[in-house]
Design a protein around this motif. Structure first.
Motif, short mmCIF file in Angstrom:
data_model
loop_
_atom_site.label_atom_id
_atom_site.label_comp_id
_atom_site.label_asym_id
_atom_site.label_seq_id
_atom_site.Cartn_x
_atom_site.Cartn_y
_atom_site.Cartn_z
N VAL A 122 0.83 -1.30 -0.03
CA VAL A 122 0.11 0.01 -0.12
C VAL A 122 0.89 1.17 0.02
CG1 VAL A 122 -1.76 1.30 1.37
CG2 VAL A 122 -2.05 -1.04 1.07
N GLU A 123 1.94 1.21 0.80
CA GLU A 123 2.74 2.26 0.91
C GLU A 123 3.65 2.60 -0.43
OE1 GLU A 123 6.33 4.13 3.52
OE2 GLU A 123 5.41 2.41 4.37
N HIS A 124 3.96 1.66 -1.09
CA HIS A 124 5.10 1.75 -2.32
C HIS A 124 4.70 1.49 -3.60
CE1 HIS A 124 8.41 2.23 0.61
NE2 HIS A 124 7.89 1.44 1.40
N VAL A 125 3.39 0.79 -3.66
CA VAL A 125 2.80 0.39 -5.07
C VAL A 125 1.62 1.21 -5.38
CG1 VAL A 125 2.23 -1.58 -6.37
CG2 VAL A 125 3.99 -1.73 -4.61
N GLU A 126 1.65 1.84 -6.58
CA GLU A 126 0.40 2.62 -6.88
C GLU A 126 -0.74 1.73 -6.96
OE1 GLU A 126 -1.16 5.18 -10.99
OE2 GLU A 126 1.09 4.91 -10.35
N ALA A 127 -2.07 2.32 -6.48
CA ALA A 127 -3.42 1.54 -6.55
C ALA A 127 -3.52 1.33 -7.94
CB ALA A 127 -4.24 2.57 -5.66
N GLY A 128 -4.22 0.13 -8.09
CA GLY A 128 -4.70 -0.34 -9.40
C GLY A 128 -3.58 -1.19 -10.17
N SER A 129 -2.26 -1.28 -9.54
CA SER A 129 -1.39 -1.84 -10.23
C SER A 129 -1.45 -3.42 -10.00
CB SER A 129 0.07 -1.45 -9.62
OG SER A 129 0.47 -0.09 -9.75
N LYS A 130 -0.77 -4.15 -10.90
CA LYS A 130 -0.72 -5.63 -10.68
C LYS A 130 0.61 -5.73 -9.72
CE LYS A 130 -2.72 -6.62 -15.09
NZ LYS A 130 -2.26 -6.92 -16.57
N VAL A 131 0.34 -6.91 -8.89
CA VAL A 131 1.55 -7.13 -7.83
C VAL A 131 1.55 -8.83 -8.07
CG1 VAL A 131 1.95 -7.39 -5.62
CG2 VAL A 131 0.85 -5.46 -6.01
N VAL A 132 2.82 -9.44 -8.33
CA VAL A 132 2.94 -10.68 -8.52
C VAL A 132 4.05 -11.16 -7.50
CG1 VAL A 132 4.20 -12.30 -10.10
CG2 VAL A 132 2.79 -10.15 -10.95
N SER A 133 3.55 -12.17 -7.04
CA SER A 133 4.29 -13.08 -5.82
C SER A 133 4.60 -14.22 -6.20
CB SER A 133 3.72 -12.66 -4.49
OG SER A 133 2.55 -13.35 -4.24
N ASP A 134 5.27 -15.20 -5.11
CA ASP A 134 5.08 -16.69 -5.16
C ASP A 134 3.75 -16.84 -4.25
OD1 ASP A 134 5.89 -16.36 -2.53
OD2 ASP A 134 7.98 -17.09 -2.99
N GLY A 135 3.67 -18.19 -3.97
CA GLY A 135 2.65 -18.76 -3.35
C GLY A 135 2.84 -18.45 -1.79
N PHE A 136 3.77 -17.88 -1.33
CA PHE A 136 3.84 -17.68 0.26
C PHE A 136 2.13 -17.31 0.73
CE2 PHE A 136 5.26 -14.81 3.94
CZ PHE A 136 5.53 -15.97 4.77
N PRO A 137 1.72 -18.02 1.63
CA PRO A 137 0.22 -17.67 2.14
C PRO A 137 0.18 -16.19 2.69
CG PRO A 137 1.18 -19.73 3.00
CD PRO A 137 2.35 -19.23 2.45
N ALA A 138 1.25 -15.69 3.22
CA ALA A 138 1.16 -14.27 3.60
C ALA A 138 0.67 -13.15 2.59
CB ALA A 138 2.14 -13.70 4.44
N TYR A 139 0.99 -13.47 1.17
CA TYR A 139 0.64 -12.71 0.45
C TYR A 139 -0.78 -12.49 -0.01
CZ TYR A 139 5.60 -12.35 -0.86
OH TYR A 139 6.80 -12.13 -0.79
N LYS A 140 -1.59 -13.54 0.41
CA LYS A 140 -2.85 -13.54 -0.06
C LYS A 140 -3.83 -12.44 0.19
CE LYS A 140 -3.16 -18.60 -0.34
NZ LYS A 140 -3.63 -19.78 0.19
N LYS A 141 -3.43 -11.66 1.18
CA LYS A 141 -4.14 -10.52 1.45
C LYS A 141 -3.89 -9.30 0.94
CE LYS A 141 -5.79 -12.46 6.07
NZ LYS A 141 -5.95 -12.28 7.35
N ILE A 142 -3.00 -9.41 -0.21
CA ILE A 142 -2.41 -8.05 -0.74
C ILE A 142 -3.84 -7.63 -1.62
CG2 ILE A 142 -0.89 -7.26 -2.78
CD1 ILE A 142 1.05 -9.14 -1.62
N ASP A 143 -4.71 -8.31 -2.04
CA ASP A 143 -5.76 -7.79 -2.85
C ASP A 143 -6.55 -6.66 -2.63
OD1 ASP A 143 -5.44 -9.41 -5.14
OD2 ASP A 143 -6.78 -10.96 -4.63
N GLY A 144 -7.20 -5.88 -2.87
CA GLY A 144 -7.87 -4.69 -2.40
C GLY A 144 -7.74 -3.66 -3.53
N ASP A 145 -6.65 -2.75 -3.30
CA ASP A 145 -6.48 -1.75 -4.44
C ASP A 145 -5.41 -2.27 -5.40
OD1 ASP A 145 -8.13 0.16 -2.99
OD2 ASP A 145 -6.65 1.11 -1.94
N HIS A 146 -5.05 -3.24 -5.39
CA HIS A 146 -4.01 -4.05 -6.21
C HIS A 146 -4.56 -5.13 -6.76
CE1 HIS A 146 -2.02 -1.45 -3.17
NE2 HIS A 146 -1.36 -0.94 -4.37
#
Length: 84
Positions: free
Chosen positions: A28-52
């Motif tokens: 949220v602090e470093h990535v512009e809202a609406g951008s695509k964010v790509v990660s590996d399958g680490f479970p903690a990334y699952k809550k990134i959705d929202g504005d991204h």
């Protein structure tokens, strides 16, 4: 944690504890809202959705890249940045 914009800049930060809340706050602090964010399958990334728009690859299943329309989902950009 490192964030790399494809064909752009890289931002890295140390996290004492990696949690879904810490990861989301960094995005949220470093990535512009609406951008695509790509990660590996680490479970903690699952809550990134929202504005991204979050995409992930499943390395444990042997998946390292896939096409979604005209977008290639992969983490090669951030992974290769560590070799520079």
């Amino acid at each position: 944690m490192s964030l790399v914009e494809r064909d752009g800049s890289k931002r890295s930060m140390v996290m004492r504890r990696v949690t879904s809340a810490n990861l989301k706050a960094a995005v949220v602090e470093h990535v512009e809202a609406g951008s695509k964010v790509v990660s590996d399958g680490f479970p903690a990334y699952k809550k990134i959705d929202g504005d991204h728009k979050h995409h992930s690859v499943n390395h444990s299943a042997g998946e390292y890249a896939r096409k979604e329309g005209d977008f290639t989902v992969h983490t090669n950009t951030v992974e290769s940045s560590f070799s520079l």
